[in-house]
Each structure stands twice: as C-alpha cells, then as structure tokens.
Write a protein that holds these residues in place. Structure first.
Motif, PDB file in Angstrom:
ATOM      1  N   GLY A 170       0.816  -1.218   0.000  1.00 30.08           N
ATOM      2  CA  GLY A 170       0.000   0.000   0.000  1.00 30.08           C
ATOM      3  C   GLY A 170       0.848   1.266   0.000  1.00 30.08           C
ATOM      4  N   LEU A 171       2.021   1.193   0.642  1.00 31.14           N
ATOM      5  CA  LEU A 171       2.849   2.403   0.713  1.00 31.14           C
ATOM      6  C   LEU A 171       4.048   2.370  -0.221  1.00 31.14           C
ATOM      7  N   LEU A 172       4.497   1.170  -0.572  1.00 28.37           N
ATOM      8  CA  LEU A 172       5.756   1.088  -1.331  1.00 28.37           C
ATOM      9  C   LEU A 172       5.622   0.398  -2.685  1.00 28.37           C
ATOM     10  N   GLY A 173       4.417  -0.012  -3.041  1.00 32.60           N
ATOM     11  CA  GLY A 173       4.223  -0.655  -4.339  1.00 32.60           C
ATOM     12  C   GLY A 173       4.495  -2.156  -4.270  1.00 32.60           C
ATOM     13  N   ASN A 174       4.261  -2.826  -5.402  1.00 31.99           N
ATOM     14  CA  ASN A 174       4.320  -4.291  -5.369  1.00 31.99           C
ATOM     15  C   ASN A 174       5.606  -4.872  -5.967  1.00 31.99           C
ATOM     16  N   LYS A 175       6.610  -4.025  -6.139  1.00 30.32           N
ATOM     17  CA  LYS A 175       7.837  -4.507  -6.783  1.00 30.32           C
ATOM     18  C   LYS A 175       8.833  -5.093  -5.790  1.00 30.32           C
ATOM     19  N   ILE A 176       8.524  -4.954  -4.502  1.00 28.73           N
ATOM     20  CA  ILE A 176       9.513  -5.402  -3.516  1.00 28.73           C
ATOM     21  C   ILE A 176       8.998  -6.600  -2.711  1.00 28.73           C
ATOM     22  N   LYS A 177       9.939  -7.314  -2.104  1.00 32.48           N
ATOM     23  CA  LYS A 177       9.565  -8.544  -1.375  1.00 32.48           C
ATOM     24  C   LYS A 177       9.745  -8.314   0.123  1.00 32.48           C
ATOM     25  N   ILE A 178       8.749  -8.734   0.893  1.00 31.02           N
ATOM     26  CA  ILE A 178       8.814  -8.513   2.342  1.00 31.02           C
ATOM     27  C   ILE A 178       9.998  -9.254   2.965  1.00 31.02           C
ATOM     28  N   GLY A 183      12.770  -5.716   8.659  1.00 28.91           N
ATOM     29  CA  GLY A 183      13.844  -5.660   9.644  1.00 28.91           C
ATOM     30  C   GLY A 183      14.881  -4.569   9.463  1.00 28.91           C
ATOM     31  N   SER A 184      14.626  -3.582   8.628  1.00 28.82           N
ATOM     32  CA  SER A 184      15.570  -2.450   8.564  1.00 28.82           C
ATOM     33  C   SER A 184      14.766  -1.159   8.442  1.00 28.82           C
ATOM     34  N   TRP A 185      15.343  -0.078   8.912  1.00 36.62           N
ATOM     35  CA  TRP A 185      14.609   1.192   8.907  1.00 36.62           C
ATOM     36  C   TRP A 185      14.589   1.812   7.522  1.00 36.62           C
ATOM     37  N   LYS A 186      13.443   2.318   7.149  1.00 37.88           N
ATOM     38  CA  LYS A 186      13.297   3.005   5.862  1.00 37.88           C
ATOM     39  C   LYS A 186      12.671   4.370   6.133  1.00 37.88           C
ATOM     40  N   GLU A 187      13.042   5.314   5.315  1.00 35.15           N
ATOM     41  CA  GLU A 187      12.416   6.627   5.459  1.00 35.15           C
ATOM     42  C   GLU A 187      11.356   6.755   4.382  1.00 35.15           C
ATOM     43  N   ILE A 188      10.115   6.800   4.802  1.00 41.23           N
ATOM     44  CA  ILE A 188       9.020   6.936   3.835  1.00 41.23           C
ATOM     45  C   ILE A 188       8.496   8.366   3.915  1.00 41.23           C
ATOM     46  N   ILE A 189       8.388   8.994   2.755  1.00 40.37           N
ATOM     47  CA  ILE A 189       7.893  10.384   2.748  1.00 40.37           C
ATOM     48  C   ILE A 189       6.417  10.401   2.332  1.00 40.37           C
ATOM     49  N   ILE A 190       5.610  10.976   3.194  1.00 44.09           N
ATOM     50  CA  ILE A 190       4.176  11.131   2.900  1.00 44.09           C
ATOM     51  C   ILE A 190       3.816  12.587   3.146  1.00 44.09           C
ATOM     52  N   ASN A 191       3.228  13.234   2.168  1.00 45.47           N
ATOM     53  CA  ASN A 191       2.877  14.661   2.284  1.00 45.47           C
ATOM     54  C   ASN A 191       4.018  15.494   2.859  1.00 45.47           C
ATOM     55  N   ASN A 192       5.189  15.310   2.274  1.00 43.46           N
ATOM     56  CA  ASN A 192       6.387  16.091   2.648  1.00 43.46           C
ATOM     57  C   ASN A 192       6.938  15.806   4.032  1.00 43.46           C
ATOM     58  N   THR A 194       8.806  12.931   6.598  1.00 44.31           N
ATOM     59  CA  THR A 194       9.521  11.652   6.563  1.00 44.31           C
ATOM     60  C   THR A 194       9.163  10.820   7.788  1.00 44.31           C
ATOM     61  N   TYR A 195       8.849   9.554   7.558  1.00 44.40           N
ATOM     62  CA  TYR A 195       8.484   8.659   8.657  1.00 44.40           C
ATOM     63  C   TYR A 195       9.496   7.522   8.759  1.00 44.40           C
ATOM     64  N   GLN A 196      10.019   7.318   9.972  1.00 42.26           N
ATOM     65  CA  GLN A 196      10.885   6.168  10.230  1.00 42.26           C
ATOM     66  C   GLN A 196       9.999   4.924  10.225  1.00 42.26           C
ATOM     67  N   THR A 197      10.258   4.063   9.255  1.00 39.11           N
ATOM     68  CA  THR A 197       9.331   2.942   9.020  1.00 39.11           C
ATOM     69  C   THR A 197      10.061   1.610   9.040  1.00 39.11           C
ATOM     70  N   ILE A 198       9.416   0.628   9.626  1.00 34.95           N
ATOM     71  CA  ILE A 198       9.968  -0.728   9.586  1.00 34.95           C
ATOM     72  C   ILE A 198       8.879  -1.688   9.104  1.00 34.95           C
ATOM     73  N   ILE A 199       9.301  -2.614   8.260  1.00 28.68           N
ATOM     74  CA  ILE A 199       8.361  -3.626   7.748  1.00 28.68           C
ATOM     75  C   ILE A 199       8.654  -4.923   8.488  1.00 28.68           C
ATOM     76  N   THR A 200       7.610  -5.597   8.907  1.00 28.77           N
ATOM     77  CA  THR A 200       7.805  -6.874   9.598  1.00 28.77           C
ATOM     78  C   THR A 200       6.688  -7.839   9.205  1.00 28.77           C
ATOM     79  N   PHE A 201       6.874  -9.113   9.562  1.00 25.16           N
ATOM     80  CA  PHE A 201       5.857 -10.091   9.168  1.00 25.16           C
ATOM     81  C   PHE A 201       4.539  -9.847   9.910  1.00 25.16           C
TER      82      PHE A 201
END
Ligand code: URA
Length: 234
Positions: A170-178, A183-192, A194-201
C-alpha cells in the motif's frame, strides 16, 4: 419565516464543539492557553472526517460485503502507529482492528518488548473485511492506500510499523519482497514528511508459519532499540 442557512463553517464549529470537553468550553476558571488541546482536537476532528470519507466510498466490493467499518484502535497521540492488512471475521463484527487470533499474537509480540497495545495506534490498510478473508486486490490496495496516507499524516507517528506484504504494498508498491525488506529502517515520505518505518511479518503469517517467528523477534528488538534511541515515552 426565514430559515437560517447552515454553511460549512457552522457544521465545522458544531463538530468542534461536540468534541470539546465540558470543562474546556464552560469552565469559569481562566483557560490555560498553553496546553496543547487544540492540536489534539484537530487530530480528533481530522480522524472523524477521514472516517466519514471512507464511509462514503462508492462501488467497493469490500465495503459492500462488510458488516462495519474497522477504522482504528488505541491512542491517536501515540508515537507508534501499526498498520495491518484488513479486518478479519471478528474485527468485522466488533469494528476494532486486531481483536481475533492474529490480534492476540500481536498483543504478545508487543508485550515481549514491554509495549501495551492500548498505548499505540493501530489500523489497517483496508478498512473493510474482504469477502472470505481474501487478499485485497491491487486496485483495492491502491484505493485504500490514499486514505492510509492521510491517516498516517494525521497521526504523524515517530515510528511506523507495517505488518505484512499488503500494508507494505500500500505504501511502497508491489515490486519489492517482504522477506528482503523486513527488519531495517526506511524513510518513507508522505505529504512532505519523513516517517521512520519498519516492515515486519504479519502475525497471521506467523500463526501459519511459526518458524518465521525468529525473524519477527529480530524486528521487535530493532523496534525496541529505536524507541530507546528516540527516548519515546509510551
Ligand atoms: N489482520 C489484520 O491485518 N488486521 C486485523 O485487524 C485483523 C487481522
């Protein structure tokens, strides 16, 4: 008789007053203007408006088949926001996210790093239960991701936790694999912002494949470390 026309400002003011506690609007003691109340009130109003926007979605198979909207649970001022996939059977009846089996596991996972779910903010990418718990389709993920982004902007968490591939998509598209991205921090930008984001199972995935819990535990420890680094009060 002249009927007073109700305009948008009147509606906004009425909604605002409904949200204000009695002691705030009617107290005879001086108002403490230093408290952060209006900000919280703004958040509540914006959440209320977002919920009603979602309730007005048209021609959505998910919405048309669900019992009720499942909007969120927890504290809207929490520094941690968790996003799951979609409501299941129990959530659909009760109207609160993560109250079924996956929710019980989520609670245990959070307790393992000394977090209580009631101190966090929890929602899903999709706010209505998909028929027979099917995976939301790509067009549905896109439809609801717009609302999720607005939801995140309102809550404005210090840490964003995406549980499972659907929330991730929903936030990063379907081209990547969980399995690669968790398990690593990503910076996701929404409406200008930046959010410290982590993906987990997702907890439901862990219920199906318990041997994957070791990865989930690694992710939880990473989250705990970040909470300490940021000195978050939760
Ligand atoms: N799974 C989710 O992703 N969300 C819920 O609310 C329940 C189960």
């Amino acid at each position: 008789m002249i009927k007073k026309q109700i305009n948008q400002n009147d509606i906004f003011r009425k909604e605002f007053l409904e949200l204000v506690e009695d002691k705030y609007s009617f107290s005879i003691s001086p108002i403490n203007r230093t408290i952060n109340k209006p900000k919280s009130l703004d958040k509540q109003l914006m959440l209320k408006n977002l919920k009603s926007k979602i309730e007005q979605i048209k021609d959505c198979e998910l919405k048309n088949n669900a019992t009720k909207i499942v909007f969120s649970d927890g504290k809207y001022n929490s520094p941690i926001m968790i996003v799951g996939e979609a409501p299941g059977e129990k959530e659909d009846v009760i109207g609160i996210p993560f109250v079924g089996e996956a929710g019980l596991l989520l609670n245990k996972m959070l307790n393992a790093i000394k977090l209580k779910r009631e101190n966090l903010y929890i929602t899903n990418l999709v706010n209505y239960r998909p028929p027979n718990n099917r995976k939301p389709e790509p067009k549905e993920i896109i439809r609801y991701s717009k609302y999720l982004k607005e939801h995140i902007s309102i809550i404005s968490p210090k840490i964003l936790i995406l549980m499972g591939s659907v929330a991730m998509e929903g936030l990063l598209g379907n081209k990547i694999k969980i399995s690669k991205e968790r398990g690593s921090w990503k910076e996701i930008i929404i409406n200008n912002k930046t959010y410290q984001t982590i993906i987990t199972f997702h907890p439901a995935y862990l219920l199906r494949l318990p041997d994957q819990k070791k990865y989930s535990w690694e992710d939880l420890k990473i989250i705990k470390k970040k909470i300490e680094e940021l000195q978050l009060k939760i």
